[in-house]
Design a protein around this motif. Structure first.
Motif, PDB file in Angstrom:
ATOM      1  N   ARG A   5       0.832  -1.213   0.000  1.00 23.90           N
ATOM      2  CA  ARG A   5       0.000   0.000   0.000  1.00 23.90           C
ATOM      3  C   ARG A   5       0.864   1.260   0.000  1.00 23.90           C
ATOM      4  N   GLU A   6       2.093   1.145   0.514  1.00 28.49           N
ATOM      5  CA  GLU A   6       2.995   2.292   0.504  1.00 28.49           C
ATOM      6  C   GLU A   6       3.328   2.710  -0.922  1.00 28.49           C
ATOM      7  N   VAL A   7       3.404   1.731  -1.816  1.00 27.50           N
ATOM      8  CA  VAL A   7       3.677   2.041  -3.224  1.00 27.50           C
ATOM      9  C   VAL A   7       2.539   2.880  -3.797  1.00 27.50           C
ATOM     10  N   GLN A   8       1.319   2.508  -3.462  1.00 32.37           N
ATOM     11  CA  GLN A   8       0.163   3.265  -3.938  1.00 32.37           C
ATOM     12  C   GLN A   8       0.174   4.688  -3.389  1.00 32.37           C
ATOM     13  N   LYS A   9       0.544   4.826  -2.124  1.00 30.56           N
ATOM     14  CA  LYS A   9       0.598   6.158  -1.515  1.00 30.56           C
ATOM     15  C   LYS A   9       1.675   7.014  -2.177  1.00 30.56           C
ATOM     16  N   ILE A  10       2.812   6.412  -2.496  1.00 32.86           N
ATOM     17  CA  ILE A  10       3.892   7.138  -3.161  1.00 32.86           C
ATOM     18  C   ILE A  10       3.464   7.548  -4.564  1.00 32.86           C
ATOM     19  N   GLN A  11       2.761   6.666  -5.252  1.00 26.68           N
ATOM     20  CA  GLN A  11       2.263   6.976  -6.601  1.00 26.68           C
ATOM     21  C   GLN A  11       1.397   8.244  -6.573  1.00 26.68           C
ATOM     22  N   GLY A  12       0.655   8.409  -5.486  1.00 24.47           N
ATOM     23  CA  GLY A  12      -0.250   9.547  -5.386  1.00 24.47           C
ATOM     24  C   GLY A  12       0.450  10.885  -5.237  1.00 24.47           C
ATOM     25  N   THR A  13       1.775  10.869  -5.047  1.00 27.15           N
ATOM     26  CA  THR A  13       2.518  12.125  -4.859  1.00 27.15           C
ATOM     27  C   THR A  13       3.236  12.575  -6.128  1.00 27.15           C
ATOM     28  N   ILE A  14       2.996  11.897  -7.235  1.00 33.26           N
ATOM     29  CA  ILE A  14       3.765  12.195  -8.447  1.00 33.26           C
ATOM     30  C   ILE A  14       3.477  13.588  -9.004  1.00 33.26           C
ATOM     31  N   ALA A  15       2.353  14.156  -8.641  1.00 31.48           N
ATOM     32  CA  ALA A  15       2.024  15.492  -9.150  1.00 31.48           C
ATOM     33  C   ALA A  15       2.629  16.608  -8.295  1.00 31.48           C
ATOM     34  N   LEU A  16       3.191  16.264  -7.150  1.00 28.72           N
ATOM     35  CA  LEU A  16       3.773  17.281  -6.275  1.00 28.72           C
ATOM     36  C   LEU A  16       5.154  17.690  -6.765  1.00 28.72           C
ATOM     37  N   PRO A  17       5.491  18.962  -6.721  1.00 30.42           N
ATOM     38  CA  PRO A  17       6.765  19.454  -7.281  1.00 30.42           C
ATOM     39  C   PRO A  17       8.006  18.751  -6.733  1.00 30.42           C
ATOM     40  N   HIS A  18       8.095  18.584  -5.424  1.00 31.27           N
ATOM     41  CA  HIS A  18       9.304  18.007  -4.820  1.00 31.27           C
ATOM     42  C   HIS A  18       9.428  16.519  -5.118  1.00 31.27           C
ATOM     43  N   THR A  19       8.330  15.790  -4.972  1.00 30.25           N
ATOM     44  CA  THR A  19       8.393  14.334  -5.130  1.00 30.25           C
ATOM     45  C   THR A  19       8.368  13.891  -6.593  1.00 30.25           C
ATOM     46  N   ARG A  20       7.812  14.702  -7.468  1.00 30.44           N
ATOM     47  CA  ARG A  20       7.709  14.321  -8.878  1.00 30.44           C
ATOM     48  C   ARG A  20       9.069  13.997  -9.476  1.00 30.44           C
TER      49      ARG A  20
ATOM     50  N   PHE B 296      12.417   5.715  -9.655  1.00 24.04           N
ATOM     51  CA  PHE B 296      11.413   4.665  -9.832  1.00 24.04           C
ATOM     52  C   PHE B 296      11.143   4.455 -11.317  1.00 24.04           C
ATOM     53  N   THR B 297      10.703   3.267 -11.657  1.00 26.65           N
ATOM     54  CA  THR B 297      10.228   3.005 -13.019  1.00 26.65           C
ATOM     55  C   THR B 297       8.727   3.238 -13.013  1.00 26.65           C
TER      56      THR B 297
ATOM     57  N   SER C  23      -2.843   4.996 -20.825  1.00 25.60           N
ATOM     58  CA  SER C  23      -3.453   5.839 -21.854  1.00 25.60           C
ATOM     59  C   SER C  23      -4.367   6.906 -21.267  1.00 25.60           C
ATOM     60  N   ASN C  24      -4.913   6.639 -20.090  1.00 21.18           N
ATOM     61  CA  ASN C  24      -5.798   7.635 -19.463  1.00 21.18           C
ATOM     62  C   ASN C  24      -5.053   8.574 -18.526  1.00 21.18           C
ATOM     63  N   GLY C  25      -3.712   8.523 -18.585  1.00 18.68           N
ATOM     64  CA  GLY C  25      -2.899   9.449 -17.807  1.00 18.68           C
ATOM     65  C   GLY C  25      -2.589   8.999 -16.389  1.00 18.68           C
ATOM     66  N   TYR C  26      -2.952   7.784 -16.031  1.00 18.62           N
ATOM     67  CA  TYR C  26      -2.694   7.274 -14.689  1.00 18.62           C
ATOM     68  C   TYR C  26      -1.246   6.796 -14.594  1.00 18.62           C
ATOM     69  N   HIS C  27      -0.561   7.149 -13.501  1.00 16.68           N
ATOM     70  CA  HIS C  27       0.830   6.766 -13.307  1.00 16.68           C
ATOM     71  C   HIS C  27       0.927   5.592 -12.336  1.00 16.68           C
ATOM     72  N   ARG C  28       1.705   4.579 -12.740  1.00 23.48           N
ATOM     73  CA  ARG C  28       1.839   3.395 -11.898  1.00 23.48           C
ATOM     74  C   ARG C  28       3.307   3.022 -11.762  1.00 23.48           C
ATOM     75  N   ILE C  29       3.756   2.837 -10.517  1.00 15.64           N
ATOM     76  CA  ILE C  29       5.134   2.411 -10.262  1.00 15.64           C
ATOM     77  C   ILE C  29       5.246   0.925 -10.554  1.00 15.64           C
ATOM     78  N   THR C  30       6.139   0.584 -11.450  1.00 12.68           N
ATOM     79  CA  THR C  30       6.304  -0.823 -11.816  1.00 12.68           C
ATOM     80  C   THR C  30       7.587  -1.431 -11.255  1.00 12.68           C
ATOM     81  N   ASN C  31       8.513  -0.577 -10.807  1.00  6.87           N
ATOM     82  CA  ASN C  31       9.755  -1.095 -10.244  1.00  6.87           C
ATOM     83  C   ASN C  31      10.375  -0.050  -9.324  1.00  6.87           C
ATOM     84  N   TYR C  32      10.919  -0.525  -8.197  1.00  8.21           N
ATOM     85  CA  TYR C  32      11.552   0.396  -7.238  1.00  8.21           C
ATOM     86  C   TYR C  32      12.898  -0.140  -6.765  1.00  8.21           C
ATOM     87  N   ASP C  33      13.507  -1.010  -7.556  1.00  6.79           N
ATOM     88  CA  ASP C  33      14.806  -1.588  -7.192  1.00  6.79           C
ATOM     89  C   ASP C  33      15.917  -0.541  -7.163  1.00  6.79           C
TER      90      ASP C  33
END
Length: 249
Positions: A129-144, A151-152, A157-167
């Motif tokens: 769930r932490e990955v989902q929470k981090i994904q939600g911050t992609i629009a913020l200036p500092h975290t983007r 992260f990968t 196509s609908n503009g949704y961002h999903r983290i697929t890798n964090y190695d």
């Protein structure tokens, strides 16, 4: 539906009248018209009246159930004190969070058993769930920028961002992305896995609760009566060992 009947919507002037006549709250040190203006423009009734729990009521006689020696001005003063207390609590909790992160990163830098990347993978695998929470911050200036660099990210196509890798994300970057509650989980996981001494969980949870209450503008000082809160044993033991502190202090 009982509240709709017993607690209907009222004007500030009606609330003042109820406080005076039904609850025994006096207006010796503030004019009733000013009290009405206060509830209408400065602070609402629910938040102001919350502090009445700090005062006793008559237990017998014609005034039974009404407040003993409670003036409306006292409620205003407690409200102001609570505001300043919340500001102080927020600063203190932020300092604690910063100190925790600095110590964590320092200890991890000295830890020969980790490269700082494997800890992130283990943590995010354990708490998806932490990955989902981090994904939600992609629009913020500092975290983007951090997310795009460490992260990968797949953009649908609908503009949704999903983290697929964090190695490729190190722990010193992850600390910038986690909430305080999540940092506490990481902190406890790391030191428990190394069997190292750390701030007790119950103390950290108390700090988090205080921070959340202050951040959400809760009325923290609304009930200071004995027995309403109990400090964790770790805090009690620490205070007992402070020089000059006695049982009668």
């Amino acid at each position: 539906m009982i509240n709709k009947i017993n607690k209907p919507k009222k004007f500030a002037s009606q609330l003042i009248s109820d406080m005076k006549n039904d609850r025994g709250i006096t207006f010796k040190y503030i004019d009733e018209e000013l009290a009405v203006e206060y509830l209408a423009s400065i602070n609402n009734y629910l938040r102001t009246a919350a502090y009445r729990k700090n005062y006793q009521k008559y237990q017998t006689g014609s005034k039974k159930g009404k407040y003993l020696n409670l003036d409306f001005s006292y409620l205003i003063e407690l409200s102001v004190l609570d505001m300043h207390y919340r500001f102080l609590v927020q600063k203190m909790c932020s300092d604690i969070e910063h100190s925790m992160c600095v110590k964590l990163i320092h200890d991890i830098e000295k830890d020969a058993t980790t490269d700082g990347y494997d800890l992130v993978k283990t943590f995010l695998n354990r708490y998806p769930r932490e990955v989902q929470k981090i994904q939600g911050t992609i629009a913020l200036p500092h975290t983007r920028n951090l997310l795009r660099k460490y992260f990968t990210i797949q953009t649908t196509s609908n503009g949704y961002h999903r983290i697929t890798n964090y190695d490729d994300c190190p722990v010193w970057v992850l600390m910038e992305l986690l909430s305080f509650g999540s940092i506490i989980n990481f902190y406890l996981d790391y030191y428990d896995s190394r069997r190292q001494a750390h701030i007790p969980k119950e103390v950290l949870n108390l700090v988090r609760s205080l921070r959340n209450a202050a951040a959400h503008n809760n009325c923290i000082l609304s009930d200071l009566n004995s027995g309403t809160t109990v400090a964790p044993q770790a805090i009690i033991d620490y205070v007992k060992n402070i020089e000059g502190i006695t049982k009668s202090s």
